[in-house]
Design a protein around this motif. Structure first.
Motif, PDB file in Angstrom:
ATOM      1  N   GLY A   7       0.796  -1.230   0.000  1.00 62.17           N
ATOM      2  CA  GLY A   7       0.000   0.000   0.000  1.00 62.17           C
ATOM      3  C   GLY A   7       0.820   1.267   0.000  1.00 62.17           C
ATOM      4  O   GLY A   7       0.275   2.365   0.133  1.00 62.17           O
ATOM      5  N   GLY A   8       2.151   1.141  -0.116  1.00 62.64           N
ATOM      6  CA  GLY A   8       3.005   2.313  -0.280  1.00 62.64           C
ATOM      7  C   GLY A   8       3.788   2.741   0.935  1.00 62.64           C
ATOM      8  O   GLY A   8       4.470   3.779   0.897  1.00 62.64           O
ATOM      9  N   VAL A   9       3.747   2.000   2.041  1.00 61.82           N
ATOM     10  CA  VAL A   9       4.474   2.389   3.253  1.00 61.82           C
ATOM     11  C   VAL A   9       5.910   1.874   3.181  1.00 61.82           C
ATOM     12  O   VAL A   9       6.151   0.724   2.796  1.00 61.82           O
ATOM     13  CB  VAL A   9       3.773   1.831   4.515  1.00 61.82           C
ATOM     14  CG1 VAL A   9       4.579   2.139   5.775  1.00 61.82           C
ATOM     15  CG2 VAL A   9       2.370   2.399   4.627  1.00 61.82           C
ATOM     16  N   ALA A  10       6.869   2.712   3.558  1.00 61.45           N
ATOM     17  CA  ALA A  10       8.273   2.324   3.561  1.00 61.45           C
ATOM     18  C   ALA A  10       8.559   1.363   4.714  1.00 61.45           C
ATOM     19  O   ALA A  10       7.886   1.401   5.752  1.00 61.45           O
ATOM     20  CB  ALA A  10       9.167   3.555   3.672  1.00 61.45           C
ATOM     21  N   LEU A  11       9.573   0.543   4.547  1.00 59.67           N
ATOM     22  CA  LEU A  11       9.916  -0.474   5.542  1.00 59.67           C
ATOM     23  C   LEU A  11      10.139   0.138   6.926  1.00 59.67           C
ATOM     24  O   LEU A  11       9.679  -0.404   7.941  1.00 59.67           O
ATOM     25  CB  LEU A  11      11.168  -1.239   5.087  1.00 59.67           C
ATOM     26  CG  LEU A  11      11.643  -2.386   5.978  1.00 59.67           C
ATOM     27  CD1 LEU A  11      10.604  -3.500   6.046  1.00 59.67           C
ATOM     28  CD2 LEU A  11      12.980  -2.946   5.467  1.00 59.67           C
TER      29      LEU A  11
ATOM     30  N   LYS B 105      -5.555  -1.169   3.579  1.00 55.21           N
ATOM     31  CA  LYS B 105      -6.671  -1.262   2.634  1.00 55.21           C
ATOM     32  C   LYS B 105      -6.186  -1.118   1.191  1.00 55.21           C
ATOM     33  O   LYS B 105      -6.637  -1.833   0.298  1.00 55.21           O
ATOM     34  CB  LYS B 105      -7.714  -0.181   2.948  1.00 55.21           C
ATOM     35  CG  LYS B 105      -9.038  -0.348   2.222  1.00 55.21           C
ATOM     36  CD  LYS B 105      -9.771  -1.599   2.666  1.00 55.21           C
ATOM     37  CE  LYS B 105     -11.121  -1.754   1.978  1.00 55.21           C
ATOM     38  NZ  LYS B 105     -12.146  -0.847   2.505  1.00 55.21           N
ATOM     39  N   ARG B 106      -5.224  -0.206   0.981  1.00 58.47           N
ATOM     40  CA  ARG B 106      -4.681  -0.040  -0.365  1.00 58.47           C
ATOM     41  C   ARG B 106      -3.915  -1.288  -0.801  1.00 58.47           C
ATOM     42  O   ARG B 106      -3.999  -1.722  -1.945  1.00 58.47           O
ATOM     43  CB  ARG B 106      -3.755   1.184  -0.426  1.00 58.47           C
ATOM     44  CG  ARG B 106      -4.461   2.510  -0.219  1.00 58.47           C
ATOM     45  CD  ARG B 106      -3.555   3.679  -0.606  1.00 58.47           C
ATOM     46  NE  ARG B 106      -2.335   3.734   0.218  1.00 58.47           N
ATOM     47  CZ  ARG B 106      -2.246   4.355   1.379  1.00 58.47           C
ATOM     48  NH1 ARG B 106      -3.311   4.962   1.901  1.00 58.47           N
ATOM     49  NH2 ARG B 106      -1.112   4.372   2.051  1.00 58.47           N
ATOM     50  N   GLY B 107      -3.167  -1.884   0.126  1.00 55.76           N
ATOM     51  CA  GLY B 107      -2.356  -3.052  -0.195  1.00 55.76           C
ATOM     52  C   GLY B 107      -3.164  -4.308  -0.445  1.00 55.76           C
ATOM     53  O   GLY B 107      -2.663  -5.267  -1.053  1.00 55.76           O
ATOM     54  N   ILE B 108      -4.413  -4.311   0.002  1.00 55.77           N
ATOM     55  CA  ILE B 108      -5.269  -5.484  -0.182  1.00 55.77           C
ATOM     56  C   ILE B 108      -5.478  -5.809  -1.655  1.00 55.77           C
ATOM     57  O   ILE B 108      -5.789  -6.951  -2.010  1.00 55.77           O
ATOM     58  CB  ILE B 108      -6.619  -5.274   0.554  1.00 55.77           C
ATOM     59  CG1 ILE B 108      -6.428  -5.530   2.062  1.00 55.77           C
ATOM     60  CG2 ILE B 108      -7.710  -6.179   0.012  1.00 55.77           C
ATOM     61  CD1 ILE B 108      -7.653  -5.240   2.910  1.00 55.77           C
ATOM     62  N   ALA B 109      -5.224  -4.851  -2.531  1.00 55.53           N
ATOM     63  CA  ALA B 109      -5.342  -5.107  -3.973  1.00 55.53           C
ATOM     64  C   ALA B 109      -4.436  -6.261  -4.398  1.00 55.53           C
ATOM     65  O   ALA B 109      -4.793  -7.043  -5.287  1.00 55.53           O
ATOM     66  CB  ALA B 109      -5.003  -3.840  -4.757  1.00 55.53           C
TER      67      ALA B 109
ATOM     68  N   SER C 148       5.007  -2.730  -6.918  1.00 54.23           N
ATOM     69  CA  SER C 148       4.312  -3.478  -5.865  1.00 54.23           C
ATOM     70  C   SER C 148       2.802  -3.315  -6.023  1.00 54.23           C
ATOM     71  O   SER C 148       2.315  -2.719  -6.987  1.00 54.23           O
ATOM     72  CB  SER C 148       4.769  -2.991  -4.493  1.00 54.23           C
ATOM     73  OG  SER C 148       4.507  -1.607  -4.347  1.00 54.23           O
ATOM     74  N   GLY C 149       2.066  -3.835  -5.043  1.00 54.30           N
ATOM     75  CA  GLY C 149       0.612  -3.737  -5.095  1.00 54.30           C
ATOM     76  C   GLY C 149       0.031  -4.559  -6.232  1.00 54.30           C
ATOM     77  O   GLY C 149       0.392  -5.720  -6.420  1.00 54.30           O
TER      78      GLY C 149
END
Length: 559
Positions: free
Chosen positions: A341-345, A357-361, A503-504
């Motif tokens: 979902g775009g969050v850095a490590l 929620k974004r990463g659920i894709a 990603s995603g």
């Protein structure tokens, strides 16, 4: 929290049962095992004769979303689920791949599960184990020596030394060996030519061993391997060199599955280790089929995400073994979903349900893939200590809203107990959901059609493109009568696309096949995409820098 111990500390504090006791749990006779000390054993293939009329147990395949540095714990969930089934009164076996020394010494550390859901003895399994990797490496390099020796002594087969395609192998990450020159030093040392090394788990011999159904099938597959081409562009096989018998001799004991145990003393088969981003990515067919004869439920995993391991398991391994999985478990973590979902490590410790929620894709795409195969499934949300309740509920709520069976599990910290809910949901879908398994392509499809279907349905790509080199190889493969084989895509594990940075759930992309290689013995065509390498390199700080051994000979720092 149950513990703050590391994986290796948990492993070393566990009192292991004699392997003969583990064998008795499965009703294996004493004469059917060959012990390696007190905690490891190989199982004789003769057991298939005794169990020939026994019905097969249910097979559960564990896969995941695309992996991230945040971790998914697929092997941990696989082990924990089998332990949970035992705790819930079910006779279960977990069947895993053997770790490779390359990732063990390089990036990952140990690779035998984690926490209270490990296979043991983890130090042995992660290092030399029962010698299978060494046998495969020896067979691979013996074949390389036979090829060069044949050329040196007259080249009766008229091999074009510019088209020797068989590489040497080493089970370590060593980038300096990707491209080499051999035969220097004059006439006595053979003909100078370009060569190179693959990591052992990328050797076709590894894939052959893992797809063979018995000793004679192993020999037949070894004989079919293409090692070079003649001056008039005809394939040269192992059978033409006449060394398939010698290679089979080197591998005859490695073909026998290895019996070990989990932290909770439940049985485990650990055998074979092809990489899923290079080869087909699952443990040996013999171990899987043996487990299905020995237990009512078999839990196995396919490497990396469903776009790699599961797709190859379903298209390649089930065809070779002529079986159908009963259900699939798709593993996801809040941490990995946040990265998709775009969050850095470095920011993962901050609760962010929106990023989840974004990463659920990414998870949604892998569910679509399993549904395309017609298989029942359960989503397993593998819990990490840092996960917030809001983040976990974001995933579980989405699953409920979309009608996806799902369960949170905490098998790293709690062992089998932490996977009971997951185990019960898996058994429920096994027996209650309709299994309409079917392949996404037919073997009669052209190689191009097969790759196109996998790219569009599994990766979500617009299609597939071929380099000029791959186009020539495509025509050559079809001309040599290999067009009927399934395809095995060598692709980055980090993305649904062939670009690890995407990603995603990327859209609008094409998969570019840069090279096609026949693995005629294994029985598939390898399609190399992106910048995938068959000999990885070590990271700047290899995991080996943290490894040591104490004054009593006990391993330290192995994850």
């Amino acid at each position: 929290m149950k513990t703050h111990l590391s994986d290796i500390e948990i492993a070393q504090s566990t009192k292991l049962k004699p392997i003969t006791e583990i064998a008795r749990k499965l009703s294996i006779d004493d004469e059917e095992i060959e012990c390696f000390g007190f905690t490891k054993a190989k199982i004789s293939l003769d057991i298939f004769d005794r169990l020939a009329d026994k019905p097969d147990g249910k097979l559960i395949l564990v896969t995941s979303i695309n992996p991230t540095p945040a971790g998914e714990g697929k092997s941990t969930v696989t082990v924990g689920l089998s332990q949970a089934l035992w705790q819930d009164g079910k006779r279960s076996i977990v069947a895993l791949r053997e770790p490779s020394l390359g990732p063990t010494m390089g990036l990952k550390g140990g690779a035998a599960g984690g926490g209270y859901s490990q296979v043991l003895p983890m130090e042995d399994i992660n290092l030399h184990f029962t010698g299978d990797m060494h046998a495969i490496t020896s067979a691979n390099n013996a074949l390389a020596a036979f090829i060069d020796n044949h050329i040196h002594h007259g080249n009766e087969l008229n091999i074009d030394i510019r088209r020797v395609v068989w590489k040497r192998a080493l089970d370590l990450n060593d980038r300096a060996l990707r491209e080499t020159v051999i035969g220097l030093g004059g006439k006595a040392n053979g003909f100078p030519r370009e060569d190179g090394f693959d990591i052992t788990v990328a050797s076709e011999i590894m894939a052959v061993l893992c797809l063979a159904t018995d000793l004679q099938d192993l020999k037949r597959r070894l004989a079919s391997m293409i090692v070079a081409y003649t001056a008039d562009q005809k394939p040269v096989t192992v059978k033409m060199l006449g060394v398939e018998g010698a290679l089979t001799l080197l591998l005859k004991d490695a073909l026998k599955p290895n019996l070990v145990q989990t932290v909770e003393g439940t049985p485990a088969l650990v055998h074979g280790g092809p990489f899923a981003n290079i080869a087909h990515g699952s443990n040996s067919l013999i171990a899987t089929k043996m487990a299905m004869k020995l237990a009512d439920y078999v839990v196995t995993e396919a490497g990396f995400g469903a776009d790699l391991g599961a797709e190859k398991f379903l298209h390649i391994k089930t065809r070779a073994g002529r079986f159908t999985p009963g259900a699939v478990v798709i593993v996801a973590t809040v941490r990995a979903l946040k990265m998709h979902g775009g969050v850095a490590l470095q920011d993962l410790k901050t609760s962010d349900p929106g990023a989840v929620k974004r990463g659920i894709a990414n998870l949604a795409k892998h569910i679509e893939t399993i549904r395309a195969f017609g298989l029942p499934y359960v989503v397993s949300v593998n819990r990490f200590v840092q996960d917030s309740e809001a983040e976990l509920e974001t995933v579980l709520d989405w699953c409920r809203e979309e009608g996806h069976p799902a369960a949170a599990c905490n098998v790293w910290e709690e062992g089998g107990k932490g996977g009971i809910e997951l185990a019960r949901k898996v058994v429920s879908v096994l027996h209650e959901k309709e299994n309409r398994f079917s392949y996404l392509y037919e073997l009669s499809d052209s190689i191009e059609e097969k790759l196109s279907k996998v790219s569009r349905v599994v990766y979500g790509a617009k299609g597939v493109k071929f380099t000029d080199k791959a186009k020539k190889q495509l025509a050559e493969l079809e001309g040599n009568g290999l067009g009927h084989l399934p395809v095995c895509v060598a692709k980055t594990q980090y993305s649904l696309s062939d670009d690890p940075e995407k990603s995603g759930r990327p859209e609008g992309f094409f998969i570019t096949v840069r090279e096609l290689k026949p693995s005629a013995g294994a029985g598939f065509i390898v399609a190399l995409t992106g910048s995938i390498l068959t000999m990885p390199g070590l990271p700047k700080r290899p995991a080996a820098l943290s490894m040591d051994v104490d004054e009593n000979g006990r391993a330290k720092g192995l994850f």
